[in-house]
Design an enzyme around this catalytic site. Structure first.
Site, short mmCIF file in Angstrom:
data_model
loop_
_atom_site.label_atom_id
_atom_site.label_comp_id
_atom_site.label_asym_id
_atom_site.label_seq_id
_atom_site.Cartn_x
_atom_site.Cartn_y
_atom_site.Cartn_z
N GLU A 41 0.80 -1.01 -0.20
CA GLU A 41 -0.05 0.00 0.04
C GLU A 41 0.77 1.47 0.09
O GLU A 41 0.56 2.25 -0.63
CB GLU A 41 -0.97 -0.03 1.26
CG GLU A 41 -2.06 -0.88 0.99
CD GLU A 41 -3.11 -0.64 -0.18
OE1 GLU A 41 -2.96 0.30 -0.78
OE2 GLU A 41 -3.55 -1.75 -0.65
N TYR A 124 -6.39 6.95 3.79
CA TYR A 124 -6.53 5.90 2.56
C TYR A 124 -5.79 4.51 2.96
O TYR A 124 -6.63 3.40 3.16
CB TYR A 124 -6.15 6.21 1.13
CG TYR A 124 -6.02 4.97 0.35
CD1 TYR A 124 -7.08 4.54 -0.32
CD2 TYR A 124 -4.76 4.19 0.25
CE1 TYR A 124 -6.74 3.29 -1.08
CE2 TYR A 124 -4.75 2.83 -0.36
CZ TYR A 124 -5.74 2.86 -1.05
OH TYR A 124 -5.60 1.26 -1.68
N ASP A 142 -9.41 6.43 -2.97
CA ASP A 142 -8.06 6.85 -3.77
C ASP A 142 -8.65 7.55 -5.05
O ASP A 142 -9.65 7.88 -5.35
CB ASP A 142 -7.31 5.77 -4.20
CG ASP A 142 -7.99 4.80 -5.01
OD1 ASP A 142 -9.12 4.97 -5.32
OD2 ASP A 142 -7.11 4.24 -5.75
#
Length: 338
Positions: A41, A124, A142
């Site tokens: 991520e 996020y 996102d």
DNA sequence: CAATCGTGGTC
DNA sequence: TGACCAAGATT
């Protein structure tokens, strides 16, 4: 919105599509664990999947666990990250490993507030970790979600504005289910990146088309709205070329500039009037264009840490991508001349 | 809040 | 070809 959701299951449509047409074999989806999710991520922030994959594989070879990463030096981390950009991500990821090891007994928490305390984890990424690592409810917004929601719900306003972001987050909070979160989150990202694309979206293949605002109003191409583009400034930078039998002189850049903590040709304010040019290169950043001029010079003095590197040693340091290209090209030319 | 932070893919 | 964009966070 509630009527729309009651007559058409947004969540079920996304989930069913993901199961049939979504991505299931990405490296960080195989034998998933929280550390893999964290690393992927962070790497995927503002970076495309295809670009990340080789970096992710190499990273997991070098730093297979949180503990291994916590024991790495910043130089080792930056060397592994070099070329991927946004280098504060790499340094924050190392800091995250130190924090998790020292404060959290090595365990990545399944808690939104605890996740947000970890360096480099924003709203996020916290939601993504909850969804992908723990299959718990985690809201994600996102670029994909912003575009998909702008079209599906008909959200107006510039995508990069704060107001637009807040609106999309509110929709995402309202839509995100409490079950099967890994699949739903993956479905949003896969739909956004492979079907609801920025240009030439594949509406014929979209499971959400029956209730899509943009499709119904022929606004797929005009949503999301963009703010007028700014002209990005040009800057000129001057760098020193000092190569001798002991290697090439590099300095470690300070952390208040671009390429923080990376090794690079020493930067100077202005070249002397007698300086001889070694060459130049151009590089475009997201917010300015750099015209880099390289000058032959010797015995450059600097407050920054300096060292010489042989050709072989250059592979072991973190260099900015455009500067590595220039250096390798220049050294190849040297080899041909000699 | 708006600026800053990289690089490569895409059309 | 250059403009846009990418699983954003930080200050």
């Amino acid at each position: 919105m509630s009527h729309k959701l009651s007559t058409f299951s947004f969540v079920e449509s996304v989930n069913a599509w993901q199961q049939q047409h979504g991505r299931h074999q990405l490296p960080w989806q195989l034998n998933v664990n929280p550390y893999k999710v964290l690393v992927s991520e962070i790497m995927l922030q503002q970076t495309q999947v295809a670009t990340v994959i080789p970096y992710f594989e190499r990273w997991m070879q070098n730093f297979p666990t949180v503990e291994a990463l916590a024991q790495a030096t910043e130089d080792q981390v930056l060397n592994c990250w070099q070329g991927l950009g946004y280098y504060s991500r790499a340094r924050n990821l190392r800091r995250a490993a130190l924090y998790i090891t020292a404060e959290l007994a090595g365990q990545i928490p399944a808690d939104i507030e605890e996740l947000r305390k970890i360096p480099g984890i924003g709203p996020y990424t916290a939601g993504a970790i909850l969804s992908f690592a723990f299959n718990q409810r985690g809201v994600i917004v996102d670029g994909n979600v912003k575009r998909l929601f702008a079209r599906y719900f008909g959200i107006r306003g510039a995508v990069n504005s704060t107001a637009f972001s807040k609106t999309v987050w509110a929709y995402a909070e309202a839509v995100t289910p409490t079950q099967d979160n890994r699949r739903f989150a993956q479905g949003l990202l896969d739909l956004g990146s492979t079907v609801c694309k920025p240009r030439l979206p594949l509406c014929d293949a979209c499971p959400l088309r029956p209730e899509c605002f943009a499709w119904a109003h022929n606004q797929v191409e005009s949503l999301p709205e963009r703010s007028p583009k700014k002209t990005i400034p040009k800057r000129t930078g001057h760098f020193v070329w000092d190569y001798n039998s002991e290697g090439l002189l590099l300095e470690q850049r300070n952390d208040t500039s671009v390429w923080p903590k990376l090794w690079a040709l020493p930067e100077i304010d202005t070249p002397t009037s007698t300086a001889k040019s070694k060459g130049e290169f151009h590089h475009q950043f997201s917010h300015y264009k750099l015209h880099a001029c390289i000058w032959h010079s010797k015995d450059h003095q600097s407050d920054n840490k300096q060292s010489r590197f042989t050709v072989n040693q250059l592979d072991t340091v973190g260099l900015p991508a455009p500067m590595r290209k220039f250096i390798e090209s220049a050294l190849d030319l040297n080899a041909e001349e000699s």
